[in-house]
Design a protein around this motif. Sequence first.
Motif, short mmCIF file in Angstrom:
data_model
loop_
_atom_site.label_atom_id
_atom_site.label_comp_id
_atom_site.label_asym_id
_atom_site.label_seq_id
_atom_site.Cartn_x
_atom_site.Cartn_y
_atom_site.Cartn_z
N VAL A 65 1.08 73.59 14.09
CA VAL A 65 0.77 73.48 12.66
C VAL A 65 1.93 74.00 11.82
N GLN A 66 2.50 75.13 12.24
CA GLN A 66 3.63 75.70 11.49
C GLN A 66 4.83 74.77 11.52
N GLU A 67 5.07 74.11 12.63
CA GLU A 67 6.18 73.15 12.70
C GLU A 67 5.93 71.95 11.79
N MET A 68 4.69 71.49 11.74
CA MET A 68 4.37 70.39 10.82
C MET A 68 4.54 70.82 9.37
N GLN A 69 4.15 72.06 9.05
CA GLN A 69 4.34 72.57 7.70
C GLN A 69 5.82 72.68 7.37
N ALA A 70 6.63 73.05 8.36
CA ALA A 70 8.08 73.13 8.15
C ALA A 70 8.65 71.75 7.82
N ASP A 71 8.22 70.75 8.58
CA ASP A 71 8.68 69.38 8.31
C ASP A 71 8.26 68.93 6.91
N GLU A 72 7.03 69.26 6.53
CA GLU A 72 6.54 68.87 5.20
C GLU A 72 7.30 69.59 4.09
N ALA A 73 7.61 70.86 4.31
CA ALA A 73 8.37 71.62 3.30
C ALA A 73 9.74 70.99 3.09
N GLN A 74 10.37 70.59 4.18
CA GLN A 74 11.68 69.96 4.07
C GLN A 74 11.57 68.61 3.37
N ALA A 75 10.58 67.82 3.74
CA ALA A 75 10.41 66.50 3.10
C ALA A 75 10.08 66.66 1.62
N ALA A 76 9.25 67.63 1.29
CA ALA A 76 8.89 67.85 -0.12
C ALA A 76 10.12 68.25 -0.93
N GLU A 96 14.66 73.98 2.97
CA GLU A 96 15.24 74.35 4.26
C GLU A 96 14.92 75.79 4.62
N GLN A 97 14.97 76.68 3.61
CA GLN A 97 14.61 78.09 3.86
C GLN A 97 13.16 78.21 4.28
N GLN A 98 12.29 77.52 3.59
CA GLN A 98 10.87 77.56 3.93
C GLN A 98 10.65 76.99 5.33
N ALA A 99 11.33 75.92 5.65
CA ALA A 99 11.20 75.31 6.98
C ALA A 99 11.69 76.27 8.07
N ARG A 100 12.81 76.95 7.81
CA ARG A 100 13.32 77.92 8.79
C ARG A 100 12.30 79.03 9.03
N GLY A 101 11.71 79.52 7.95
CA GLY A 101 10.69 80.57 8.09
C GLY A 101 9.49 80.11 8.88
N ASN A 143 9.43 77.58 11.07
CA ASN A 143 9.84 77.36 12.46
C ASN A 143 9.98 78.68 13.22
N ASP A 144 10.48 79.72 12.55
CA ASP A 144 10.53 81.05 13.17
C ASP A 144 9.13 81.56 13.48
N ALA A 145 8.20 81.34 12.55
CA ALA A 145 6.81 81.75 12.78
C ALA A 145 6.22 80.99 13.96
N ALA A 146 6.58 79.73 14.12
CA ALA A 146 6.10 78.94 15.26
C ALA A 146 6.62 79.51 16.58
N VAL A 147 7.89 79.88 16.59
CA VAL A 147 8.46 80.50 17.79
C VAL A 147 7.72 81.79 18.11
N ASN A 148 7.48 82.61 17.08
CA ASN A 148 6.75 83.87 17.28
C ASN A 148 5.33 83.62 17.78
N SER A 149 4.68 82.59 17.27
CA SER A 149 3.33 82.25 17.74
C SER A 149 3.34 81.89 19.21
#
Length: 171
Positions: free
Chosen positions: A40-51, A109-114, A116-122
């Motif tokens: 879910v966090q990775e999908m949110q990252a993709d959406e943040a970048q697209a937005a 991009e900053q939001q997506a990085r955050g 994606n980092d949260a996804a790695v931590n999860s």
Amino acid sequence: MGALAGLAPIFGAIGTGISVLGTIQAGREAKAQADYQAKVQEMQADEAQAASQRDAAATYRQGRLIASQQRAAVAGAGGDLTDPSVIDIMADTDFETDLAARTDIYRGEQQARGLNDAAVNSRISGKNAQKAAFISAAGNLFSGVSNMYSRFGAQAKTTATASGSTRPLYG
């Protein structure tokens, strides 16, 4: 009561087995939950970048509209589009438009990085929860075996018969 005493080791083994399996299953579920959260966090990252890219495109469109209005205003007032002051104003508009659009993209991009980092931590948390469950299950297994051995093993059989004197205490 004798029949239950004979079944006690079997019930103990079953209880230990169920405890071990339950702990392992809890670890698997924790990992699955963490993996889902990471997805879910990775999908949110993709959406943040697209937005942010959509916002940047809108900013560029708005900037072109403003530049067009500036040219129309200058031409309507009888001005010359090659006048250095008009060129400076138009260049400032282009610069500010580009800066605003690039800022939109950077934020995304900053939001997506955050995210994606949260996804790695999860995912790491899920793996750690599963490892902890396996370790706990092993502890439960060894504890159950140890308890059963203490109750029903060789040590319990050697201390089962009483020895010594039957003299009265006060006699």
